[in-house]
Every structure is written in C-alpha cells, then in structure tokens.
Design an enzyme around this catalytic site. Structure first.
Site, PDB file in Angstrom:
ATOM      1  N   PRO A   2      54.230 127.260  10.646  1.00 16.31           N
ATOM      2  CA  PRO A   2      53.811 127.968   9.533  1.00 16.31           C
ATOM      3  C   PRO A   2      54.969 128.556   8.643  1.00 16.31           C
ATOM      4  CG  PRO A   2      52.802 128.851  11.473  1.00 16.31           C
ATOM      5  CD  PRO A   2      53.985 127.884  11.742  1.00 16.31           C
ATOM      6  N   GLU A   3      54.896 128.215   7.287  1.00 21.90           N
ATOM      7  CA  GLU A   3      56.010 128.576   6.197  1.00 21.90           C
ATOM      8  C   GLU A   3      55.540 129.687   5.634  1.00 21.90           C
ATOM      9  OE1 GLU A   3      57.178 124.779   4.374  1.00 21.90           O
ATOM     10  OE2 GLU A   3      56.243 123.658   6.145  1.00 21.90           O
ATOM     11  N   LYS A  54      59.551 134.262   6.631  1.00 23.36           N
ATOM     12  CA  LYS A  54      58.488 133.642   7.563  1.00 23.36           C
ATOM     13  C   LYS A  54      57.926 134.661   8.554  1.00 23.36           C
ATOM     14  CE  LYS A  54      60.149 129.153   6.694  1.00 23.36           C
ATOM     15  NZ  LYS A  54      60.724 127.868   7.132  1.00 23.36           N
ATOM     16  N   ARG A 121      54.408 125.981  22.057  1.00 26.55           N
ATOM     17  CA  ARG A 121      55.984 125.491  22.334  1.00 26.55           C
ATOM     18  C   ARG A 121      56.629 126.874  22.821  1.00 26.55           C
ATOM     19  NH1 ARG A 121      57.867 120.979  18.336  1.00 26.55           N
ATOM     20  NH2 ARG A 121      59.716 120.861  19.715  1.00 26.55           N
ATOM     21  N   LYS A 163      78.431 121.367  -1.344  1.00 28.72           N
ATOM     22  CA  LYS A 163      78.216 120.166  -2.135  1.00 28.72           C
ATOM     23  C   LYS A 163      77.883 118.783  -1.298  1.00 28.72           C
ATOM     24  CE  LYS A 163      83.336 120.116  -3.059  1.00 28.72           C
ATOM     25  NZ  LYS A 163      83.840 120.025  -1.967  1.00 28.72           N
ATOM     26  N   ARG A 273      64.717 116.039  10.508  1.00 31.00           N
ATOM     27  CA  ARG A 273      63.414 116.240  10.276  1.00 31.00           C
ATOM     28  C   ARG A 273      62.545 115.126   9.650  1.00 31.00           C
ATOM     29  NH1 ARG A 273      62.820 121.876  10.201  1.00 31.00           N
ATOM     30  NH2 ARG A 273      60.503 121.218  10.630  1.00 31.00           N
TER      31      ARG A 273
END
Length: 285
Positions: A2-3, A54, A121, A163, A273
DNA sequence: CTAGGATCCTGTCAGC
DNA sequence: TGCTGACAGGATCCTA
C-alpha cells in the site's frame, strides 16, 4: 504494497465505520505485529483518523494513538455485523475470505464490527504511542513533504544533493519525497518520460517540474478511483484485485504495448525493485 | 555525508 | 511430484 493513495483510501473509508466507536477488545495473534500494551487502547473511542505518508494514525479519547503501517502486504479489513465489508491494502483473497485466518495478526473489536489487520509477511505493524509523541516518532520524523506540498526548487535541490543516485531510488526515499512507492514511482516516471536509471544530477529543472506534477496526478487519480473501486472489488467478482488495470500505464504491463507509442513495455531491475518502463518513451540518456 | 546491497517474513510461481 | 531460486505495491540497517 500500500502506497499513499491506498492508505488515504483506507483512512477515508474507515471513518464511516469506526469514527466515534469504542475499541472494546484487541486481540494480538502475532507479537511482532503489535508494539505496546493493548489494554492502553481498549475501552477507548476513536476520535480521529489521520495519515502521515503511508502511516495511518487512530487517535483515541485518552491521548493515546494507534499507529498502523501496512508495509508490503498489510491489509485492513472491516467486517460489519450486517455483513458489509470494507477492505483495502495489499490485494488478495483475504478481502473476501473468512476472518480471522492464518494471516490475521491483530484484530480490533468494535460494538458493531471487527477491524482485521492481516499481513502475510509480517513487515507491517500496529503500535501504541502517546498522541503527543507522534511527531517525535522515528519514522514520522523523517518524512519529507508530499508531492502536493513540494516545490520544484525543493525537489531539484534534493536531486543535486543525490546527483549520483538513480532517480527511482531517490523518489522512493520517504525522507526525500513522501508517498510514492513502487507502483506510483514507475507511473510518475513514465508520465514524465524519465528513465528510472537516470542519475538525479542529469534531471533538468523542467523534468523535475514534470515529475512532480506527474506524481501528484497519478496519486490524485488513484485516490479518486481507489475507494469506490476497492469497495466494488470486494462486493463483486471477489477474485483478483484489478483496480490497477484502471489506471496503470506501465506497472505490471510488461510485454504489453505502451499506450502512448505501442512499444512493448519491459521490466527491469532498478534499486533492487522490479521496474516497468517503455524503452521508447523513457530513454536512458 | 551518500550509494548500494542485505535483511526482515511468508507465499507463489517458473523451471528443472 | 518435489525441489530450488526468484520475486514481491516497504523501510531499515550495514558497509564502503
């Protein structure tokens, strides 16, 4: 999982069910998932439901709050006495399954329903803390502004400071910009035509502005459709969550044509990811 | 200070 | 069928 948009959806939806309702009993099935003494929250009423990034906060009438973070696989499912269900979080069969079940870590009993915290989890948690201590919480304290409150200059400056880092890794960092997760990072980068492996130092001010705008747009759109879509998802088919399909341009669309140019969407790995891009629209300069 | 990788945990799926 | 490794909508900790 969930974001920000999902947590905001939960926040709005839960208000209808548990605001001004008393927590009668808390049952903890997994110690790792609950920090603090449940007794401190029992027999107290939920006075407000807030969100910080979140994280979801239930403020009680005794200056105690429950902080809930769903992390990757957390879900909140409210099961009412009249059989109505409101579920949000990581999509799975739990939304319609019998509860509590194997993945139920905590439950909160209210007079006319039960709120289940399921989490496959066990990365997520509920924790008890004093309401006034929330701003001092180590997680809350680090959160940066959400995209709606951030200026292009602020983000651009952060990009200069990082950067040499991949732009995707940077926008996933909640202390840099708050709210994006793996889905909306991919979606926002696509919308802004920026390759996720671009180094932050190469992102122009103009691109930064576009990325910020895109982040707001993809999350706004999700929040708008999220609530109702989730509700119908629970009631209707009951199989797989497909609310992503409504708006995702790249996420989980590998192998399918880019909706902009027709090129096949590919999946790569960035910052550890899974990452979805259109190799034509998002060039690695 | 930054950048990148391992790690927490359970479950599922592809490949052999 | 059974095993194995990869991977998962997050964040933190450790290392260089």
């Amino acid at each position: 999982m969930p974001e920000l948009p999902e947590v905001e959806t939960i926040r709005r939806g839960l208000k209808d069910f548990i605001l001004n309702k008393k927590i009668q009993k808390i049952e903890v099935f997994c110690d790792k998932s609950f920090q603090g003494q449940p007794e401190n929250a029992e027999n107290h009423t939920v006075k407000d439901i807030r969100r910080f990034g979140k994280a979801l906060i239930l403020d009680l009438d005794n200056d105690i709050s429950l902080m809930i973070h769903l992390r990757m696989t957390g879900q909140l499912i409210y099961d009412g006495a009249k059989k109505e269900r409101y579920a949000a979080g990581h999509p799975s069969d739990n939304f319609t399954a019998k509860l509590p079940n194997k993945q139920t870590r905590v439950l909160l009993k209210f007079p006319d329903g039960t709120l289940y915290f399921n989490d496959q989890r066990k990365f997520g948690f509920i924790k008890i803390l004093e309401t006034k201590e929330i701003p001092n919480d180590s997680f809350i304290k680090k959160l940066a502004k959400e995209p709606w409150d951030m200026t292009t200059d602020e983000l651009y400056e952060k990009f200069q400071r990082h950067k040499n880092s991949c732009v995707k890794a940077t926008i996933l960092d909640q202390s840099i910009i708050c709210g994006l997760g793996n889905i909306y990072a991919d979606e926002a980068l696509f919308a802004a035509s920026i390759h996720p492996e671009r180094r932050c130092g190469t992102i122009t001010r103009e691109e930064t502005a576009k990325l910020l705008k895109s982040a707001c747009a993809v999350m706004d759109r999700s929040i708008e459709s999220g609530g109702s879509t989730m509700a119908t998802y629970v009631k209707a088919d009951g199989t797989k969550g497909n609310y992503l399909e409504k708006f995702a341009q790249v996420f989980h669309r590998e192998g399918q044509p880019c909706l902009n140019c027709g090129t096949k969407i590919i999946k790569i790995k960035v910052a550890g990811r899974g990452t979805h891009i259109c190799p034509h629209c998002q060039e690695l300069k």
